[in-house]
Motif scaffolding. Structure first.
Motif, PDB file in Angstrom:
ATOM      1  N   ASP A  82       0.826  -1.203   0.000  1.00  0.00           N
ATOM      2  CA  ASP A  82       0.000   0.000   0.000  1.00  0.00           C
ATOM      3  C   ASP A  82       0.867   1.262   0.000  1.00  0.00           C
TER       4      ASP A  82
ATOM      5  N   GLU B  42       3.585   0.802  -3.691  1.00  0.00           N
ATOM      6  CA  GLU B  42       3.215   0.396  -5.044  1.00  0.00           C
ATOM      7  C   GLU B  42       3.124   1.556  -6.035  1.00  0.00           C
ATOM      8  N   ASN B  43       2.541   2.645  -5.671  1.00  0.00           N
ATOM      9  CA  ASN B  43       2.398   3.780  -6.595  1.00  0.00           C
ATOM     10  C   ASN B  43       3.301   4.953  -6.231  1.00  0.00           C
TER      11      ASN B  43
ATOM     12  N   ASP C 203       6.430   7.294  -6.480  1.00  0.00           N
ATOM     13  CA  ASP C 203       7.408   7.727  -7.469  1.00  0.00           C
ATOM     14  C   ASP C 203       8.815   7.393  -6.976  1.00  0.00           C
TER      15      ASP C 203
ATOM     16  N   GLN D  34      12.188   4.985 -12.573  1.00  0.00           N
ATOM     17  CA  GLN D  34      10.921   4.374 -12.187  1.00  0.00           C
ATOM     18  C   GLN D  34      10.898   2.907 -12.604  1.00  0.00           C
TER      19      GLN D  34
ATOM     20  N   ASN E 120      10.108  -0.069 -10.106  1.00  0.00           N
ATOM     21  CA  ASN E 120       9.004  -0.994 -10.352  1.00  0.00           C
ATOM     22  C   ASN E 120       9.484  -2.443 -10.447  1.00  0.00           C
TER      23      ASN E 120
END
Length: 157
Positions: free
Chosen positions: A28, A31-32, A34, A87, A91
């Motif tokens: 949570d 994950e997103n 930057d 990124q 990722n």
């Protein structure tokens, strides 16, 4: 439900999908995120990326033991990682982190209950159960740091 399933689910809660203890989890929080925020320093604290890599380092090392291998991780190397510069690298790391965390949980879940009370590699390391529980507690400790660092970084922008 057998205890290995319960402990595996507790591990999943802190890394992948839970909100019961900390109202959040690693996935949570990260994950997103930057990559530039993940690698941003705040004072002399470890970065979010380094803390996530640190937890992943231990997950990987323990997975190796669970699969019959040797314990090769060393505390002195547990914060030494190549820098993340994009990124895509961030990722890629996160995907590996989630996959290895799920593998950890699956290996615990499939473990015979009796294995929990067996010695983990060497007597000084305690039992399998103690090491799995320590991994959960260690993860919550660093999750709290990540949450606080994110708040600090948000206050700077």
């Amino acid at each position: 439900m057998k205890s290995t399933v319960e402990i595996a689910n507790r591990f999943r809660e802190v890394i992948l999908n839970g909100t019961w203890i900390a109202n959040t989890n690693f996935k949570d929080q990260l994950e997103n995120l930057d990559w530039k925020i993940a690698v941003s320093p705040v004072q002399n604290l470890n970065t979010i990326a380094v803390l996530a890599q640190h937890i992943h380092y231990y997950i990987n090392g323990i997975n190796q033991v669970f699969k019959g291998g040797t314990l090769d991780i060393k505390d002195k190397f547990s914060f030494d990682f190549p820098s993340i510069h994009s990124q895509e690298q961030w990722n890629t790391f996160l995907t590996q982190f989630w996959n290895d965390a799920e593998e950890f949980a699956s290996l615990v879940q499939q473990m015979p209950v009796e294995k929990l009370d067996e010695g983990f590699v060497e007597v000084q390391y305690g039992t399998y159960k103690r090491n799995i529980e320590a991994m959960i507690e260690h993860s919550y400790y660093h999750l709290g740091q990540i949450v606080l660092i994110k708040k600090q970084l948000n206050n700077l922008t």
